[in-house]
Design an enzyme around this catalytic site. Structure first.
Site, mmCIF file in Angstrom:
data_model
loop_
_atom_site.group_PDB
_atom_site.id
_atom_site.type_symbol
_atom_site.label_atom_id
_atom_site.label_comp_id
_atom_site.label_asym_id
_atom_site.label_seq_id
_atom_site.Cartn_x
_atom_site.Cartn_y
_atom_site.Cartn_z
ATOM 1 N N ARG A 1 11.724 -4.289 -12.806
ATOM 2 C CA ARG A 1 11.327 -3.144 -11.983
ATOM 3 C C ARG A 1 11.922 -1.863 -12.563
ATOM 4 O O ARG A 1 11.256 -0.833 -12.656
ATOM 5 C CB ARG A 1 11.804 -3.333 -10.528
ATOM 6 C CG ARG A 1 11.102 -4.477 -9.806
ATOM 7 C CD ARG A 1 11.368 -4.456 -8.308
ATOM 8 N NE ARG A 1 12.744 -4.735 -7.937
ATOM 9 C CZ ARG A 1 13.254 -5.941 -7.716
ATOM 10 N NH1 ARG A 1 12.487 -7.023 -7.846
ATOM 11 N NH2 ARG A 1 14.515 -6.104 -7.364
ATOM 12 N N LYS B 1 -0.635 13.213 3.666
ATOM 13 C CA LYS B 1 -1.148 12.239 2.679
ATOM 14 C C LYS B 1 -2.159 11.330 3.374
ATOM 15 O O LYS B 1 -1.798 10.308 3.964
ATOM 16 C CB LYS B 1 0.008 11.426 2.087
ATOM 17 C CG LYS B 1 -0.444 10.328 1.133
ATOM 18 C CD LYS B 1 0.690 9.755 0.309
ATOM 19 C CE LYS B 1 0.214 8.574 -0.515
ATOM 20 N NZ LYS B 1 1.201 8.122 -1.501
ATOM 21 N N LYS C 1 8.606 10.072 2.489
ATOM 22 C CA LYS C 1 7.281 9.586 2.864
ATOM 23 C C LYS C 1 7.376 8.517 3.943
ATOM 24 O O LYS C 1 8.309 7.706 3.944
ATOM 25 C CB LYS C 1 6.583 8.988 1.653
ATOM 26 C CG LYS C 1 5.101 8.714 1.923
ATOM 27 C CD LYS C 1 4.494 7.812 0.885
ATOM 28 C CE LYS C 1 4.746 6.372 1.255
ATOM 29 N NZ LYS C 1 4.073 5.439 0.352
HETATM 30 C C1 5MM Z 1 3.024 2.782 -3.893
HETATM 31 O O1 5MM Z 1 2.857 2.025 -2.697
HETATM 32 C C2 5MM Z 1 3.406 2.642 -1.527
HETATM 33 C C3 5MM Z 1 4.361 1.733 -0.823
HETATM 34 O O2 5MM Z 1 3.679 0.615 -0.360
HETATM 35 P P1 5MM Z 1 4.455 -0.575 0.418
HETATM 36 O O3 5MM Z 1 5.227 0.014 1.520
HETATM 37 O O4 5MM Z 1 3.292 -1.414 0.895
HETATM 38 O O5 5MM Z 1 5.288 -1.276 -0.579
HETATM 39 C C4 5MM Z 1 2.243 3.072 -0.601
HETATM 40 O O6 5MM Z 1 2.699 3.684 0.570
HETATM 41 C C5 5MM Z 1 1.428 4.070 -1.352
HETATM 42 O O7 5MM Z 1 2.213 5.218 -1.574
HETATM 43 C C6 5MM Z 1 0.184 4.496 -0.602
HETATM 44 O O8 5MM Z 1 -0.480 3.394 -0.045
HETATM 45 C C7 5MM Z 1 -0.776 5.152 -1.597
HETATM 46 O O9 5MM Z 1 -0.947 4.284 -2.700
HETATM 47 P P2 5MM Z 1 -2.398 4.035 -3.266
HETATM 48 O O10 5MM Z 1 -2.246 2.918 -4.255
HETATM 49 O O11 5MM Z 1 -3.266 3.690 -2.091
HETATM 50 O O12 5MM Z 1 -2.787 5.349 -3.937
#
Ligand code: 5MM
Length: 338
Positions: free
Chosen positions: A49, A222, A139
């Site tokens: 990671r 967002k 976020k």
């Molecule tokens: C990058 O993934 C973010 C964290 O996801 P998890 O909490 O599920 O691990 C996620 O919040 C992401 O920032 C948003 O869904 C936007 O990502 P996408 O891939 O939809 O652009």
């Protein structure tokens, strides 16, 4: 480069969406990055990671189009190969570090199939710690689905309330809150349904933000785009998605919000770029900046090029830089295709 010129939350919010810039969402929790790594047969270890995030952050020139990176707790505490903390490495390039503050979407009691995002307990203290670690923004993602009577007003209001509580605590503690109410694009719903649900959710979110006295100049939104469900037999074209999305946001998002940074939500890399570009190319009179905060749509090609091998580091960086550049152009309405 440094970030010393950013002396207020308004400055930070505006810097994140400066012309031609957007946000890299690299805040995949350990479970989500496992899914991404599974797709390329890479073991989900702390070292992998770290190596992968270092590939992204050290890509030469990413700062031209990436104003900020959202990090997961583990990543904000990690350092690059030379021992420089990731937050410092990014700040030295003029890139702002953000932190994922939510603790995930959990089952909403009394509403089968729906979720509410948790993480408010102890949030004030966590904000203070992350400010100490170098974060300037945060976020929180709410997850709302469409289908079989969903979303309920109860689910929309519970998530709007949590988003507003989070945003108020961030502002008080010195972080710009990114408010992310994500309406999933899964399902066979039409673009008209997507418009209506997005409209209802954003109306509730901005009512809650007002109730919780959140200064809108200090936040970023967002959201999802207004788009046909992935299984809908009729898929709206790029121009329609752009027009419906802008129309929905004009009706619901106050003009003093500095920027709207879209999630990609499982769209392909090219669709995410084309949709954002069309919104900016077709509208020159928008009150807010329209840019990106993509996770998968900035990283899919980079992961495939890297596949966990150090000899592919440059190939992975090149793939990431191409997406960053095209999305930077789309944020200005000047993307001309691949
Ligand atoms: C990058 O993934 C973010 C964290 O996801 P998890 O909490 O599920 O691990 C996620 O919040 C992401 O920032 C948003 O869904 C936007 O990502 P996408 O891939 O939809 O652009």
């Amino acid at each position: 480069m440094s970030l010393d010129h950013l002396s207020s939350l308004e400055d930070v919010a505006q810097a994140l969406v400066a012309s031609g810039k957007g946000i890299l969402a690299a805040d995949e929790s350990t479970g989500t990055i496992a899914n991404r790594f599974d797709g390329i047969n890479v073991e989900n270890t702390e070292a992998n990671r770290r190596n992968y995030r270092e590939l992204l952050f050290t890509a030469d020139g990413m700062e031209k189009n990436i104003g900020g990176v959202i990090l997961f707790d583990e990543t904000l505490r990690q350092s690059g190969n030379d021992g420089t903390r990731f937050a410092d490495l990014l700040a030295n390039k003029g890139v702002i570090s953000g932190i994922k503050l939510d603790m995930g979407a959990k089952a909403l009691a009394g509403a089968p199939g729906e979720t509410v995002t948790e993480g408010l307990d102890g949030l004030r203290e966590r904000v203070a710690e992350y400010v100490g670690l170098g974060a300037l923004f945060a976020k929180w993602r709410a997850v709302i689905s469409i289908g079989d009577g969903r979303p309920s007003a109860y689910c929309i209001n519970a998530n709007a309330h949590a988003l507003a509580r989070y945003a108020a605590i961030c502002v008080e503690g010195g972080l710009v809150p990114i408010v992310e109410p994500e309406i999933l694009m899964d399902g066979d719903h039409t673009i008209e349904t997507s418009f209506q649900v997005t409209h209802d959710v954003l109306t509730a979110v901005f009512a809650a933000l007002a109730e919780h006295r959140v200064p809108l100049e200090q936040i970023l939104l967002k959201p999802n785009m207004v788009i046909s469900g992935y299984d809908c037999p009729v898929q709206a074209d790029v121009a329609t998605v752009a027009a419906q999305t802008v129309d929905c946001f004009r009706q619901t998002v106050p003009a003093n919000v500095p920027g709207i940074v879209f999630l990609s939500g499982g769209q392909s890399e090219i669709s995410s770029t084309a949709h954002l570009n069309a919104m900016n190319a077709d509208h020159s009179d928008l009150p807010w900046a329209l840019s990106f905060s993509y996770g998968r749509a900035l990283q899919a090609s980079a992961l495939k090029a890297w596949v966990g091998k150090s000899e592919n580091l440059v190939a992975g960086q090149q793939a990431f830089l191409i997406r960053a550049k095209h999305n930077g152009a789309a944020a200005q309405g000047t993307y001309v295709g691949e």
